[in-house]
Motif scaffolding. Sequence first.
Motif, mmCIF file in Angstrom:
data_model
loop_
_atom_site.group_PDB
_atom_site.id
_atom_site.type_symbol
_atom_site.label_atom_id
_atom_site.label_comp_id
_atom_site.label_asym_id
_atom_site.label_seq_id
_atom_site.Cartn_x
_atom_site.Cartn_y
_atom_site.Cartn_z
ATOM 1 N N ALA A 109 12.540 2.289 -6.084
ATOM 2 C CA ALA A 109 12.359 0.747 -5.321
ATOM 3 C C ALA A 109 11.356 0.424 -6.321
ATOM 4 O O ALA A 109 10.894 -0.483 -6.902
ATOM 5 N N LYS A 110 10.063 1.561 -6.183
ATOM 6 C CA LYS A 110 8.491 0.729 -6.717
ATOM 7 C C LYS A 110 9.341 0.778 -8.350
ATOM 8 O O LYS A 110 8.367 0.067 -9.122
ATOM 9 N N LYS A 111 9.714 1.841 -9.305
ATOM 10 C CA LYS A 111 10.103 1.383 -10.484
ATOM 11 C C LYS A 111 10.546 -0.198 -10.546
ATOM 12 O O LYS A 111 10.032 -1.110 -11.543
ATOM 13 N N HIS A 112 11.741 0.135 -9.699
ATOM 14 C CA HIS A 112 12.159 -1.285 -9.816
ATOM 15 C C HIS A 112 11.689 -2.412 -9.950
ATOM 16 O O HIS A 112 10.798 -3.676 -10.117
ATOM 17 N N ALA A 113 10.435 -2.130 -8.390
ATOM 18 C CA ALA A 113 9.323 -3.514 -8.630
ATOM 19 C C ALA A 113 8.487 -3.642 -9.716
ATOM 20 O O ALA A 113 8.234 -4.685 -9.699
ATOM 21 N N GLU A 114 8.375 -2.905 -9.831
ATOM 22 C CA GLU A 114 7.164 -2.623 -11.014
ATOM 23 C C GLU A 114 7.489 -2.574 -12.379
ATOM 24 O O GLU A 114 6.931 -4.118 -13.036
#
Lengths: 364, 494, 535
Positions: free
Chosen positions: C402-407
Amino acid sequence: MEKLKASMKHVNIPRLIIILFFLLILLLAYINGIDVNSYIGSILKYWGMWGILVLAMVPSIKCGIGPNFGISLGIVCGLLGSLLAVEFGITAWGDAIMPGFGPWAAIFFAMALSAVFAWVVGVLYGKILNCVKGSEMTVTTYIGYSFIYLMCIVWFRAPFQSGEIKWPIGADGVRNAVSMDTSFGEVLNDFMGFYIGGEKGIYVPTGLVLFFLLCCLVVYIYFRSKSGLAITAAGSNPNFARANGINVDKMRIKGIAISTVLGAIGIVVYTQGFGILQAYTAPLTMGFQCVAAVLIGGATTGKAKISHVILGTFIFQGLLILTPPVSNKMLAGTDISDTMRQIIQNGVILYALTKAKGGSSNEE
Amino acid sequence: MKNNAETKISFGSYVKNALFNNKVIILFIVLCVACIMTANTSMSYIASEVFSRFGRNACLVLALIIPCLAGLGMNFGIVVGAIAAQIAIFFVVHWGFTGIGGFLLCTLLSTPMALLFGWLLGILYNKTKGSEMVTGLILGFFADGVYRLFTLYIIGGVIPYDDPNLLDRGFGLRNAFDLSDSIKYSLDDISFVTVFRILMIFIIVLQLVSLVMGVKKTAEARRESLIKLVSSAVGLVLSFVLMAVPGVASMIGGTRIILSDTLRIAMIVYVISVLVKKFVFRKDVKGEDMIKAVVIAALVIGLSYVPAIRNILRSISISACTYAVICLFCFFNNWILDTKLGQDMRTVGQNRIVAGSAGINVDRIRIIATCISTVLAAWGQMIYLQNLGTFNTVQQQSNVGLYAVAAILVGGASVQKANNKQAIIGVVLFHTLFVVAPLAATQIIGDSAISEYIRMFICYGVIAVSLAMHAWKKKDVAVKGAQAPISNVEAGEL
Amino acid sequence: MSAEYVVKMQNISKEFSGNRVLKDVSLAVKPGEIHALMGENGAGKSTLMNILFGMPAIWNTGGYEGSIEIDGQEVKIDSPQKAMECGIGMVHQEFMLIPGFTATENIKLGREDTVPTVASRLLGRSLEELDRKKMASDARKAMDTIGLGIDENTKVGGLPVGYMQFIEIAREIDKTGMKLLIFDEPTAVLTESEAERLLRTMKVIASQGIAIIFITHRIDEVIEVADSMTILRDGTFIDRIETKDTTAARIAELMIGRKVEKLVDETEDHRELNKDDVILKLRDYRVDMPGETVRGVDLDVIRGEILGIGGLAGQGKIGIPNGILGLYDSSGTIVFDGESIDTKKLGDALKKQIVFVSEDRRGVGLLLEESIEQNIVFTATQVENKFLKNYGFIKQYDHAAAKKHAEDMIRDLDIRCVGPEQPVGSLSGGNQQKVCLARALTLNSKLLIVSEPTRGIDIGAKKLVLELLVKLNRERGLTIIVVSSELNELRSLSDRIAIVSDGRVSGILRPDDSDADFGLAMSGVKVGGADDGKA
């Protein structure tokens, strides 16, 4: 400077006062030469005993209902489960299968049974609460109260057969204090329990604390699952949840049912720690104590975390346990702790109410 | 013919409506009757118990009406009023005042305290709009704790204080307070005739003042107040004359007045007042109202001579002054609501936004309503305690709010609407149940311990159900209300 | 009556935190005149009236520039009370009535007639008793003036909406010294016959010498009842005209006006739209959304196009997407890509890959207290089981993914923030909108509905958001419906624009149709469609 001001705004003043007060009491205890070690043992014990009951506040706050003043519904289910475990003599059955297994069988039987009761009650309760959105706190309080008295009537004439439960004179009904010694009393407390610093040192009820932390972990994991995320979203913004295809009412029911189940398991754990089962009006103020504990830990009526539970219960119980000896020493033989509990507990709740969502929905 | 049919239908639906609207009252009447039938005690015992409980409790219940109409819901916070009264009593007992003088001093002391507490409570309520009731409840517990801290530890502990009458262990007030040597029955013991005279004097003074101050603007109003003045003076003189008549003196001169006498006097006064209204003040009174008054009076007086009823009525004696105070409370509630202040309160109670836009200071009105309620509660608690004669220092006030709220709800009030009638009916029903439920429980189960649980279950159950119903309705209204135009959704201008 | 005008506002300017919403606006109304104040949403009508009524919202934000004269006397109106003293009354859009009170009590609300008592002499005026007789007779008189025949003791609660409005008017009439009455979109909530009656009543009131300012967007009503009008556009004064000198089409043109700014740069367009390939079909579609009721819409959306839905506030354009997503009760048929959508089943549209970005960003669109990451991936976790990791029997939130996608999203959409952990509540409006769009883009969608994409965001961010929409359409071939009250915006990016008025589609126009056509369509006059549009 600006940042400091802004952060000052968010400081929960009563919480700060209580933490400072706790530290003060701790200090006073040392100054007055009270053997703090022995009390740390009982703080740990009460921390574990109350922990799960306080933990029950988390799902209800997260799903948007707010602190569950009606946790007594769960408590009553837990009491019923425990009594049935005694009634059916589960301990003896368990011991028959494997010596020493009896108390474990009894406590898990009690937990499972009361969890089932609590789930059913919780779902019904959630349905009622969905009809009274916006006034949950008021309604939960009074439903909790009236349910306890209703159950008092039931306890009074319930046809239990076990001699442990019946009145000593032999009449039907549950006695005021049912001893748990022959069933699952202190089974968790003594599991891997040990002393720090010899027989006179701090007794650590390992099993109890582990079980409490395990429950915390389970709740934590659940709220990171898909359905847990949905509950949190439904609680923090119902409109958002609806726009994402989440049935908010269902989530609220789920949240309150989980809360009720935790309440039921919580009272079973409490009872095993206490060694005595108290039915009747004993659960009356437990709800308020749980709410106060989680608020002291840093929760608000709209947001709660597991860490709030762990911290809040510790501080609140620590305060309640350390005050009697300190006030005894300083005020010449008086126990001020109950009065103080009343003031702290209700003061904290009042403060939270003034900051609550309800307060901001000032103009409806 | 068609007309007839219509009236029949409307009569049927009228009955149905009346039943539905009064469902709570009806339920409790049925419950009371069932308990009375199983209880197997004499009616006169029950009646006298209910009457004495009514005298004690009515004022506390009447204190709930004004905050209810001002939109604060059921004011559980009247506990702080009761605390004010109890603190006042400590001082009066400590100083050794007795009798009615002591009682009046109590009033004098408790009022400013109650005002202060009410003001603080009002501020708190303003900060928790929408959840006043749970706030009131929790505040009750909180105030309980502070009060306990004060009475048990601070007095004599922190504050040096020495009074063997009050202290038990060197510090902290004693657990139970006996008022028999101070203000017990101080209000109850005032005779009917004294109350009557005080009333007459009060009217005379009031009318004199209003004439002198020039409050009455029209000639008609002035004439009216002159008539009131003269007739009160006549009444005052008459009371001295009547006291010379031996039979009457014993009837109205004692500390208590027998219920049957009270009823007859009340009925005569009722008829006279209707006639006076019509013929002296030339008010618009319909003929049927006059007939109704006469018929009711005749019926009541007639019934009071029926032996079975007569025995009960004669066995009960009530305190004239306490009942007069209850009437005064009712009158006060009605009067306040007919003033500008009262209208503002009702407006605030109905809709805070509209009230604000009409130039009403909403927060201020809410605080005033809370203050009034707290002061009335303080006085109510004093009346309660002077009648009871003894009280538990620490716990006496704890359940004041609970019982009062349960009583008014039993009388058919809701969280938003309450009136004197509901309060009165509620007190009667609730306390009847309180008296007979244990008796009935003892009859059925042979154990009265359960009755305490039944009582408490009824209290909380009534409150829970009525709160839930209120919240339910409110939600309904909110949904409907949302249908009304919402215009600013798109007004990006402001 | 020495002055020619009851009210004369001159060169009024007003700024909200650097944003100039009124520039040198003037307004003048003669006694007994019905004067219409017209303009699109955001033209500054409400602000102007709030200034005249002394609303706190004006004074809390630094007051205004310019002068106000009442009867030739310059006055400073700094509170609604002051405005009332000057003889200015306002009939609000939301009724300020109490249902549980009688007509009399409502008319006299806050201004009850009282008689003094002994207690009031001693303890203050608020203890004076009510003079119910006088209140009733005053109320009767006021109600008679406007021809309202109901009993003054009737409770207001059960009355039809039209009557309530009349009671509001009666309240204003009852105030002594009333010179000027402001009607804020009074006919918006009325039925046709009620509206007619209201217009007649306005004439009656005006004939008694009371001036009326009539805020509305219904051109036909203005032509029928107003003597003169002032037209505002974008906070500037356009014209003051006499009704007899003008036509409906002319008024519409003045209200809309062509704006020159270009919101979207031209992009290459390789799309081939087939007008028979309908992706979404609405038939007799109704939505019960308070304030935005849809009353029977028939609309076809062509695969691959950008369809604009425009119209004035409260006419129902917002209701269309909210109904499709099941947020409000709706009826009629919705056929999406060959399947019908069951709006009773919450989330049905979402499952069938219709993605909605709500106009109510803070209320519906975001979890303000949660992180950017949570907000972006939440819907995907619920609808598509993305960002969940399997641990045997339990699915856990996959924070790393999720964090990667958000970034990625933060980078792609240029969301200005500290990091994916920042709570969205602390972002600016434009960045919040980008988070909403990022969430929509995280999902596999066939149709994207964006409601009010640029509301409350600054001009730079506006352009970025609109260009993003065009890019999505051109590059991914995504069908997009844009609902917006800013016509200019719709005209810059849509292929066709449906104008909604009174809950129905009053016309489907091309972006380059004339201002008059748009104006008329918005005021509810059916105009020739662009159904044969650019395909």
